[in-house]
Design an enzyme around this catalytic site. Sequence first.
Site, PDB file in Angstrom:
ATOM      1  CG  ASP A   1      -1.847  -1.155   1.284  1.00 54.32           C
ATOM      2  OD1 ASP A   1      -2.174  -1.687   0.204  1.00 54.32           O
ATOM      3  OD2 ASP A   1      -2.248  -1.538   2.392  1.00 54.32           O
TER       4      ASP A   1
HETATM    5  N1  URA Z   1      -1.099  -6.058   3.765  1.00 58.62           N
HETATM    6  C1  URA Z   1      -1.642  -4.835   3.803  1.00 58.62           C
HETATM    7  O1  URA Z   1      -2.704  -4.621   4.372  1.00 58.62           O
HETATM    8  N2  URA Z   1      -0.970  -3.833   3.180  1.00 58.62           N
HETATM    9  C2  URA Z   1       0.210  -4.003   2.570  1.00 58.62           C
HETATM   10  O2  URA Z   1       0.791  -3.044   2.051  1.00 58.62           O
HETATM   11  C3  URA Z   1       0.771  -5.293   2.545  1.00 58.62           C
HETATM   12  C4  URA Z   1       0.097  -6.318   3.160  1.00 58.62           C
END
Ligand code: URA
Length: 230
Positions: A103
């Site tokens: 993310d």
């Molecule tokens: N899980 C998440 O919620 N976000 C990420 O960036 C990676 C794994």
Amino acid sequence: MRLAQILFSQGFGSRRECAALLASGEVRLGGRVLDDTDEDLATDGLVLNVQGADWPFHEHALVMLHKPAGYECSTRPGRWPGVLSLLPPPLRRRGVQPVGRLDADTTGLLLATDDGALLHRLTSPKHHVAKVYEVTTKHPVDDALVERLRGGVVLRDDPQPVRAAAVECTGERRLSLTLTEGRYHQVKRMVAAAGNRVEALHRSAFGPWTLPAELAPGHWQWLEAAGAPP
Ligand code: URA
């Protein structure tokens, strides 16, 4: 391999651009200027110096990036700049892609490669490659949360419970979570389904690779694909 072909294969531009680069006198090998496009060089262990920077020959590129917050893994970034903008132009020209996604607000270890088969192996759910996440939670971590994450929680899009392969409480509001799948927002959704909330997320390991302490956010380094899981 011919020198012009070597530069082309490493992402230094079109054949014409590679010839111009050689003509500029900015490609060296052990201090010697290379300017003959037809010179034949062995690529095994070859380290060229291009415009002052060492460039080890790699048939395929595999790199580790320390992703800072505020960058998107999408190849068509919208709100944030793309992670690939942190890599030098030759890697981008070679078509290097992020291996999976983090993310925009997640930091840590992100792999990128131009090897399609390797990318598939590292991301396919069949291969169960382990990823380790350091999670900072909103509320204190208790045994019940750890047990729920270990035992399996149900996410909205799938009735099958998802389990963490390993969970360790590393502080009052900190967890280390190992996952072998890679679903959308998986850590945030698992922690929410278990009754807490993710405040900050950092990936510290992917398969056999651990983010080195000396690799600063926004920086990258080469990896050897030979170290990849089969
Ligand atoms: N899980 C998440 O919620 N976000 C990420 O960036 C990676 C794994």
